[in-house]
Design a protein around this motif. Structure first.
Motif, PDB file in Angstrom:
ATOM      1  N   ARG A   1      24.172  10.476  11.893  1.00  0.00           N
ATOM      2  CA  ARG A   1      24.767  10.286  13.213  1.00  0.00           C
ATOM      3  C   ARG A   1      24.787   8.817  13.602  1.00  0.00           C
ATOM      4  N   LEU A   2      23.671   8.128  13.278  1.00  0.00           N
ATOM      5  CA  LEU A   2      23.580   6.707  13.608  1.00  0.00           C
ATOM      6  C   LEU A   2      24.622   5.912  12.820  1.00  0.00           C
ATOM      7  N   ILE A   3      24.781   6.282  11.545  1.00  0.00           N
ATOM      8  CA  ILE A   3      25.769   5.599  10.707  1.00  0.00           C
ATOM      9  C   ILE A   3      27.180   5.874  11.233  1.00  0.00           C
ATOM     10  N   ASN A   4      27.435   7.161  11.497  1.00  0.00           N
ATOM     11  CA  ASN A   4      28.761   7.546  11.972  1.00  0.00           C
ATOM     12  C   ASN A   4      29.121   6.836  13.278  1.00  0.00           C
ATOM     13  N   ARG A   5      28.096   6.677  14.124  1.00  0.00           N
ATOM     14  CA  ARG A   5      28.346   6.091  15.433  1.00  0.00           C
ATOM     15  C   ARG A   5      28.782   4.630  15.297  1.00  0.00           C
ATOM     16  N   GLY A   6      28.199   3.967  14.285  1.00  0.00           N
ATOM     17  CA  GLY A   6      28.626   2.604  13.965  1.00  0.00           C
ATOM     18  C   GLY A   6      28.176   1.528  14.931  1.00  0.00           C
TER      19      GLY A   6
ATOM     20  N   LYS B   1      18.332  -1.609  12.290  1.00  0.00           N
ATOM     21  CA  LYS B   1      17.959  -0.822  13.452  1.00  0.00           C
ATOM     22  C   LYS B   1      17.866   0.669  13.074  1.00  0.00           C
ATOM     23  N   ILE B   2      18.806   1.107  12.255  1.00  0.00           N
ATOM     24  CA  ILE B   2      18.790   2.496  11.789  1.00  0.00           C
ATOM     25  C   ILE B   2      17.517   2.761  10.990  1.00  0.00           C
TER      26      ILE B   2
ATOM     27  N   THR C   1      10.263   5.253  12.494  1.00  0.00           N
ATOM     28  CA  THR C   1       9.582   5.905  13.619  1.00  0.00           C
ATOM     29  C   THR C   1       9.592   7.423  13.427  1.00  0.00           C
ATOM     30  N   ALA C   2      10.722   7.924  12.967  1.00  0.00           N
ATOM     31  CA  ALA C   2      10.838   9.370  12.728  1.00  0.00           C
ATOM     32  C   ALA C   2       9.809   9.830  11.693  1.00  0.00           C
ATOM     33  N   VAL C   3       9.677   9.045  10.627  1.00  0.00           N
ATOM     34  CA  VAL C   3       8.707   9.388   9.581  1.00  0.00           C
ATOM     35  C   VAL C   3       7.291   9.376  10.145  1.00  0.00           C
TER      36      VAL C   3
ATOM     37  N   ASP D   1      15.708  13.178   2.090  1.00  0.00           N
ATOM     38  CA  ASP D   1      17.141  13.148   1.790  1.00  0.00           C
ATOM     39  C   ASP D   1      17.886  12.266   2.800  1.00  0.00           C
ATOM     40  N   ALA D   2      17.443  12.344   4.055  1.00  0.00           N
ATOM     41  CA  ALA D   2      18.103  11.572   5.107  1.00  0.00           C
ATOM     42  C   ALA D   2      17.856  10.070   4.933  1.00  0.00           C
TER      43      ALA D   2
END
Lengths: 206, 206
Positions: A134-139, A145-146, A152-154, B203-204
């Motif tokens: 989603r972050l990539i798609n959003r551009g 930053k991604i 943080t998610a990890v 994977d993400a």
């Protein structure tokens, strides 16, 4: 003496929607557990009620509680204290009632140390798997930053290991229902069920 | 590769009503687990169907399976073998399906050793606490016989310690519903949830 109640802790990363899910659970009838109201030094917001939303106290009162060992857990956020008074929780547990806490992850780890037999549920965001795409798609975010967000998610996922259950907060009613299912099932765990069952059998053997 | 399924074991003392509760569970729609059919050398009873109620085999065939390591668990009762063929269980688990076994306590302990990560549910009689009083009230058993029955009850309860959950079989639909609740909740246990969640995150991150 009544069987001691079960301590139920709902936690998860900041912004995951713990409060919303907790409110959904307590908006429903028939729950066999009580909500433990937190104590805070922050300003009361319009519509909030002392003793319902929070126990609102001064900084001095809160620090006195800490000094007297009166807090089950606490933390400081943006110059304000938030925490769980031990007295109320203990009174409910001693009377055999199950107590539900909704607290931050740091606080939850303090509780885990003091009450290893509690039931710890981690609420986790639904979008971790899709986050990167989603972050990539959003551009709008660069790759640095991604990657930081993914890191943080990890870290958030690593915290999950300290919990008994993990529930994805994809839809609030769904997450609330799962948490209630977990609480029901947990009452039949042998480690919770057996002491009481043995005691009753002991009485029968007299 | 699909996430490996969960092995669900329902057991409990002889006569507690395991089969009845299992049939109640599988008479309902929407179960996300399959029943593993046992293998036996006993005679097929009227109405029983091979491959549905049991796999009916000869003593020689059963002993060959044992010799070839083909049984997940087995036991002998009244000159007949009863057991769970490993092949079918493994195929289902490998394809990501959860598998439900309803077996005797001795067999369950064999499975516990081979599959410590299984979900073990102990079905327990409802009347242990009342048993002694009922026996006394009935007045047909002398105190020695009552004490022997109580001793058996205690031994049964001790076995419970090797299980994850204990469900009282007070009413069949109630016990069935509790077991289904336990199976649902168990899927959100961090130890079952996290490996898959981490894999998806891995994977993400690619």
């Amino acid at each position: 003496m009544a069987k001691r109640g079960m301590l139920i802790v709902l936690s998860g990363p900041s912004g995951v929607g713990k409060g919303t899910v907790r409110k959904e659970i307590f908006s429903q009838e028939g729950n066999k557990f009580d909500y433990s109201i937190s104590m805070t030094t922050r300003e009361k917001r319009p519509g909030e009620v002392d003793g319902k939303d929070y126990y609102f106290v001064t900084k001095e009162e809160f620090e006195n509680e800490i000094a007297n060992g009166g807090m089950l857990e606490y933390a400081q956020y943006v110059d304000n204290y938030y925490g769980t008074p031990l007295k109320y929780v203990n009174e409910m547990l001693d009377s055999g009632k199950d107590v539900f806490l909704e607290i931050e992850v740091k606080g939850a780890m303090q509780v885990r140390k003091k009450c290893p037999d509690g039931l710890f549920i981690f609420l986790t965001p639904p979008d971790l798997m899709e986050l990167r795409q989603r972050l990539i798609n959003r551009g709008t975010d660069d790759i640095a930053k991604i990657n930081k967000r993914m890191k943080t998610a990890v870290e958030e996922i690593e915290m999950m290991q300290n919990y008994d259950y993990a529930v994805v907060n994809d839809e609030v009613p769904r997450a609330a229902e799962k948490i209630k299912t977990i609480i029901r099932a947990e009452r039949w765990r042998v480690k919770r069920f057996l002491p009481d069952y043995k005691k009753q059998l002991g009485d029968a053997l007299k």
